[in-house]
Design an enzyme around this catalytic site. Sequence first.
Site, PDB file in Angstrom:
ATOM      1  N   SER A   1      -9.443   1.192   2.319  1.00 54.61           N
ATOM      2  CA  SER A   1      -8.966   2.112   1.619  1.00 54.61           C
ATOM      3  C   SER A   1      -7.544   1.287   0.718  1.00 54.61           C
ATOM      4  O   SER A   1      -7.158   2.127  -0.048  1.00 54.61           O
ATOM      5  CB  SER A   1      -8.363   3.355   2.520  1.00 54.61           C
ATOM      6  OG  SER A   1      -7.374   2.776   3.292  1.00 54.61           O
TER       7      SER A   1
ATOM      8  N   LYS B   1       0.865  -1.257  -0.158  1.00 51.40           N
ATOM      9  CA  LYS B   1       0.222  -0.004   0.006  1.00 51.40           C
ATOM     10  C   LYS B   1       0.731   1.190   0.103  1.00 51.40           C
ATOM     11  O   LYS B   1       2.032   1.226   0.679  1.00 51.40           O
ATOM     12  CB  LYS B   1      -1.050  -0.144   1.337  1.00 51.40           C
ATOM     13  CG  LYS B   1      -2.142   0.945   1.299  1.00 51.40           C
ATOM     14  CD  LYS B   1      -2.890   0.997   2.520  1.00 51.40           C
ATOM     15  CE  LYS B   1      -4.078   1.827   2.607  1.00 51.40           C
ATOM     16  NZ  LYS B   1      -4.829   1.580   3.871  1.00 51.40           N
TER      17      LYS B   1
ATOM     18  N   SER C   1      -9.862  -1.369   6.497  1.00 46.34           N
ATOM     19  CA  SER C   1      -9.117  -0.910   5.273  1.00 46.34           C
ATOM     20  C   SER C   1      -8.195  -2.154   4.825  1.00 46.34           C
ATOM     21  O   SER C   1      -7.924  -2.161   3.579  1.00 46.34           O
ATOM     22  CB  SER C   1      -8.196   0.292   5.316  1.00 46.34           C
ATOM     23  OG  SER C   1      -8.936   1.565   5.072  1.00 46.34           O
TER      24      SER C   1
END
Length: 461
Positions: free
Chosen positions: A141, A66, A165
Site C-alpha cells: 500500500s 507515507k 506494504s
Amino acid sequence: MTIKETQEKLRKREIAPEDVVSSFFSRIQERNKEINAFLSVFQDAADEIKKKDEKLPLYGAVFSVKDNILIKGERCTAGSKILEHYIAPFDATVIEKIRENGGVFIGKGNMDEFAMGSSTENSFFGPSRNPIDIKRVPGGSSGGCAAAVADGMCNAGIGSDTGGSVRQPAAFCGVVGFKPTYGAVSRHGVIGMASSFDQVGPFTSGVEDAEIVFNAISGKDSRDSVTTSIVRKKISRESIKVGVPEEYFVKGISNEVKEAVEKAVSDVEKAGVEVMKINLPHTEYALPAYEIIMASEVSANLARYDGMRYGLEFERPAAKTIHDAYINNRGEGFGKEAKRRIILGTYALSAGYYDAYYIKAQKIRSLIAKDFKEAFGKVDAILTPATPTLPFKIGEKIKDPLAMHLSDIFTVTANLAGLPAITLPCGEKENFPVGAQVLADRFNEDILFFAAKKFEKIWKH
Ligand code: GLN
C-alpha cells in the site's frame, strides 16, 4: 544517489545541502503529475536541511512519508476521504527521530486507503503509477513512497508494513524495502491498520541506507507498548547459512519471477555462500490466517472513525440520529475495500464464529512462527521471492480482490511471525525488476543486513 553517497558529496562540499532538496523538487515538479507519488509537498525542506548538523547520521537524507504517519500541522489522510481534511496534532515518534538524526521531509506519499491494498489503486486521491512503466502499478500500500524513491524524487521513504506494504512496492519499483522486527520501531503517531502486524520501515536505494535509517528510528518508546528494550542483537558472522524454502516456489508463482529468483539463488551459491533447501510446512495457510486476523483488527481499529472525533461531520448538516451520523460518515467516508474488510472482520469476531475463524487463525499463526523457529535452528537467514508476479497493469486486479490479495503471499509470513524481512532487486525480467526477500529471526537485524548486503553485491555484478 544513496544517502551514503549524498553525505559524502555534502561533506566534501561538492554539493550544497539546499541543492539536494532543490534537485528533488524539480524532479517532483516534472514527474509527480503523472506518477501521483505525493499527496502533499513541503516547501520548507530546503530551509530545514540547511539547519542540520553534518555529523548527524541522517544528514542529507530527504524523506517521503507515507500519508498514514503524523507530521504536526500537516494534513494526514491515510489515503481516505474520511480523513481528507484531518490535520495531525502531533509528530509521530519516527518523525521526531528522523528529525533529531538530521533527516528532512519533502512530502507525504500516496497510499491505499488505510494501508489496505497491494497497488495503491485504493487511494481516494487516485492511483500512483510505477515510474518504470506508468501503465503499471507501483505496488502497495505504500506505493507513493516506493515510486518517489525509485524515480529520484527523494533518497528515502518511510512506510508501514502490515502484510508487505513496504516490501512489495519496493520490489515492484526496484528499490530496497525493509520491515523491522515487530516491536523494534515505535508506531506512536502511525494510523493503525492491524495492530498486531503493523510495523514502520524504510524505502531506500541500497541495503546500507536501510540499515542507517533503521539505526536512527528503532528503540523503545513508552508511547508504543510493544516496543522493547531488547536491543538489536549484536552478532558478527564471517559466513552464513542460507535456507531456501521449497514452499515458496510452488503454484501461484509466475515463471518470470521463479526463473529470476532461482538464478539469484544459484549466483549466491556460486559466490561461495552455503545454501540449503528448507521446509516451512504451514506456508499454504499463511494468507488465509493473515486475512482473518488482519480484517478482525481492521474492524476494531476503524471503529473510531464514527464522526464523533474523526470524520466528515463538519462538512454537512448535523445528523439527527446516531444511525444517520454513521451513514453520513462511514457510509460516505470509506471506500469499497475498507468496507469489505470491516464487514469480514466484524463477522469473524462475532459470537458463534469467533472460534471457527479468529481463534483458528491465531493457532495457525503460532504454527507459522514455530516453522520459522525450527528453520532458524538450522540456518541464519532465509531467501525467498518477494512477490509472485512482475508489476501488473493498473486496473488488472482491482475488480478481483482475491487476485489482489495473492500479491502478498510471500510477505505476510514475516508479519504473522513478527520477523524482520527485507526485499531488494535480484534480477530483471522483461525490463522489470524482480525482488528477492531475506528474512532473519526476531531482532536479528544484524544478520539480516549482513546477508542482504552480501547478496546485493553478488546480484549487482
Ligand atoms: N497488501 C496487504 C493488505 O492489503 C498488506 C497491506 C499492508 O502491509 N499495509 O492487507
